[in-house]
Design a protein around this motif. Structure first.
Motif, PDB file in Angstrom:
ATOM      1  N   ASN A  31      -9.230 -18.742  47.948  1.00 27.20           N
ATOM      2  CA  ASN A  31      -8.711 -20.061  47.626  1.00 27.20           C
ATOM      3  C   ASN A  31      -9.102 -20.480  46.209  1.00 27.20           C
ATOM      4  N   CYS A  32      -8.241 -21.266  45.615  1.00 24.08           N
ATOM      5  CA  CYS A  32      -8.502 -21.818  44.294  1.00 24.08           C
ATOM      6  C   CYS A  32      -9.733 -22.721  44.363  1.00 24.08           C
ATOM      7  N   THR A  33     -10.606 -22.606  43.361  1.00 26.30           N
ATOM      8  CA  THR A  33     -11.829 -23.409  43.376  1.00 26.30           C
ATOM      9  C   THR A  33     -11.534 -24.874  43.066  1.00 26.30           C
ATOM     10  N   SER A  34     -10.395 -25.155  42.458  1.00 23.46           N
ATOM     11  CA  SER A  34     -10.058 -26.533  42.109  1.00 23.46           C
ATOM     12  C   SER A  34      -9.292 -27.256  43.212  1.00 23.46           C
ATOM     13  N   CYS A  35      -8.178 -26.662  43.643  1.00 18.16           N
ATOM     14  CA  CYS A  35      -7.319 -27.362  44.602  1.00 18.16           C
ATOM     15  C   CYS A  35      -7.444 -26.814  46.021  1.00 18.16           C
ATOM     16  N   ASN A  36      -8.196 -25.707  46.157  1.00 20.96           N
ATOM     17  CA  ASN A  36      -8.441 -25.126  47.480  1.00 20.96           C
ATOM     18  C   ASN A  36      -7.195 -24.553  48.148  1.00 20.96           C
ATOM     19  N   LYS A  37      -6.156 -24.331  47.373  1.00 21.61           N
ATOM     20  CA  LYS A  37      -4.952 -23.685  47.895  1.00 21.61           C
ATOM     21  C   LYS A  37      -5.093 -22.175  47.703  1.00 21.61           C
ATOM     22  N   PRO A  38      -4.439 -21.388  48.557  1.00 22.80           N
ATOM     23  CA  PRO A  38      -4.590 -19.938  48.416  1.00 22.80           C
ATOM     24  C   PRO A  38      -4.032 -19.398  47.103  1.00 22.80           C
ATOM     25  N   LYS A  46       5.557  -5.016  32.913  1.00 27.05           N
ATOM     26  CA  LYS A  46       5.885  -4.894  31.496  1.00 27.05           C
ATOM     27  C   LYS A  46       4.631  -4.988  30.621  1.00 27.05           C
ATOM     28  N   GLU A  47       3.760  -5.933  30.988  1.00 25.95           N
ATOM     29  CA  GLU A  47       2.553  -6.140  30.187  1.00 25.95           C
ATOM     30  C   GLU A  47       1.353  -5.390  30.769  1.00 25.95           C
ATOM     31  N   ALA A  48       1.584  -4.692  31.890  1.00 24.59           N
ATOM     32  CA  ALA A  48       0.500  -3.990  32.580  1.00 24.59           C
ATOM     33  C   ALA A  48      -0.677  -4.920  32.868  1.00 24.59           C
ATOM     34  N   GLU A  49      -0.356  -6.028  33.494  1.00 25.23           N
ATOM     35  CA  GLU A  49      -1.422  -6.964  33.838  1.00 25.23           C
ATOM     36  C   GLU A  49      -1.111  -7.662  35.163  1.00 25.23           C
ATOM     37  N   PHE A  50      -2.166  -8.172  35.762  1.00 24.18           N
ATOM     38  CA  PHE A  50      -2.029  -8.942  36.982  1.00 24.18           C
ATOM     39  C   PHE A  50      -2.079 -10.425  36.660  1.00 24.18           C
ATOM     40  N   LEU A  51      -1.268 -11.191  37.345  1.00 24.77           N
ATOM     41  CA  LEU A  51      -1.288 -12.636  37.199  1.00 24.77           C
ATOM     42  C   LEU A  51      -1.759 -13.237  38.514  1.00 24.77           C
ATOM     43  N   VAL A  52      -2.844 -13.961  38.441  1.00 24.52           N
ATOM     44  CA  VAL A  52      -3.383 -14.628  39.619  1.00 24.52           C
ATOM     45  C   VAL A  52      -3.189 -16.127  39.429  1.00 24.52           C
ATOM     46  N   SER A  53      -2.532 -16.762  40.405  1.00 22.92           N
ATOM     47  CA  SER A  53      -2.297 -18.193  40.260  1.00 22.92           C
ATOM     48  C   SER A  53      -2.282 -18.874  41.617  1.00 22.92           C
ATOM     49  N   CYS A  54      -2.523 -20.172  41.607  1.00 24.55           N
ATOM     50  CA  CYS A  54      -2.374 -20.964  42.822  1.00 24.55           C
ATOM     51  C   CYS A  54      -1.078 -21.746  42.709  1.00 24.55           C
ATOM     52  N   LYS A  55      -0.667 -22.331  43.822  1.00 23.96           N
ATOM     53  CA  LYS A  55       0.612 -23.037  43.860  1.00 23.96           C
ATOM     54  C   LYS A  55       0.639 -24.229  42.914  1.00 23.96           C
TER      55      LYS A  55
END
Ligand SMILES: [Zn+2]
Length: 66
Positions: A31-38, A46-55
């Motif tokens: 869960n996100c440490t700020s909003c507690n959403k998963p 393309k950029e060879a990277e992972f994007l981690v985000s909350c809703k």
């Protein structure tokens, strides 16, 4: 300004981010440490990277694939 402290904090954050990514890739819920959403992980091939985000968007991490 204490740069050694700043670097330490940065390294700490980086390790935290890698730990989060590892859990997500293992299919574990984090869960996100700020909003507690998963958090969700996306692969940007393309950029060879992972994007981690909350809703809500308060967490947006970009991690290069190593
Ligand atoms: Zn959030």
């Amino acid at each position: 300004m204490d740069f050694s402290q700043l670097n330490k904090k940065f390294a700490q954050n980086f390790n935290d981010q890698k730990a989060i990514l590892k859990k997500l890739l293992q299919g574990k819920a984090v869960n996100c440490t700020s909003c507690n959403k998963p958090l969700s992980v996306k692969l940007n091939e393309k950029e060879a990277e992972f994007l981690v985000s909350c809703k809500t968007g308060c967490t947006q991490l970009t991690l290069e694939i190593d």
